[in-house]
Scaffold this motif. Structure first.
Motif: not given
Length: 250
Positions: A98-121
């Protein structure tokens, strides 16, 4: 009454009268009779089997029966303890699942955030972009069932995982997919590799989340209570580490 003459022979002469015994002697005689009767009775009884004596075979049978009863009782107690232990273990496994089903994790351990959510072009960019070297393994943010895995137009090679609550998470622009449609994945399981397929500019992972069929900001969604995944915090920690490294080098 006629008076006895001296010339008459005395019929009692030469005889001794037995004196009358006192009453105490009667008691002694009666008691002796009872004691003698008791001795005779005990002697007769000594020839009869002792009611308290038990046959050795019977004793052995009783001992064997008692040993068997003790063994059965011990086995029952051990079975009860084992059952309780199994119940606790099963309960622990259920809680872990049950606890495992409720876990959320990062998809990558190391990354650069390059573009947010929102209107683009002039169009809605319905997810966020996390840049990483090509071939970097990425993980499932949350557990669920793979409802789509393959090439999907502008998304390139992508994976869609649907959670039990209906939320869908899309992983796009992959170089390689490591799961297939119908697979059930867990949070933290590696499901693909970062790539540059579809409508993509540079190697990165496009992460998109749909709630009730509508795209939502992944950063806000993952920061919500009960999920606790802070992509911005991860970005800040990466930049802080880079700044510290630069400061140390200078």
């Amino acid at each position: 009454m006629r008076q006895r003459l001296s010339s008459e022979p005395d019929r009692y002469r030469g005889r001794r009268r037995v004196p009358t015994p006192p009453r105490s002697r009667y008691a002694v005689v009666v008691t002796s009779a009872f004691v003698g009767a008791g001795v005779v009775a005990l002697g007769a009884a000594s020839n009869l089997p002792d009611a308290k004596a038990v046959s050795p075979d019977v004793l052995k049978s009783l001992e064997t029966s008692q040993v068997a009863a003790d063994a059965l009782d011990q086995r029952e107690q051990e079975g009860t303890r084992a059952s309780r232990g199994n119940d606790r273990a099963a309960g622990a496994e259920v809680d872990a699942e049950t606890a495992a089903k409720d876990i959320y994790v990062l998809p990558l351990d190391d990354y650069q955030f390059t573009s947010p959510y929102g209107v683009r072009f002039g169009k809605l960019h319905a997810g966020i972009d996390l840049a990483a070297p090509e071939g970097t393994p990425y993980k499932a943010v949350h557990g669920g069932k793979v409802t789509s895995a393959g090439y999907n137009g502008g998304y390139g090679y992508s994976i869609t995982v649907q959670q039990d609550d209906g939320v869908e998470i899309i992983y796009a622009h992959s170089r390689r997919l490591l799961v297939e449609k119908g697979d059930v994945v867990k949070a933290g399981q590696v499901i693909g590799e970062v790539g540059n397929t579809g409508y993509s500019y540079g190697t990165h992972l496009h992460l998109e989340i749909h709630e009730n069929g509508t795209p939502v900001d992944p950063i806000v969604f993952l920061q919500a209570p009960g999920r606790g995944v802070d992509i911005k915090l991860q970005i800040e920690s990466v930049y802080a580490g880079m700044a510290a490294a630069e400061a140390a080098a200078s």
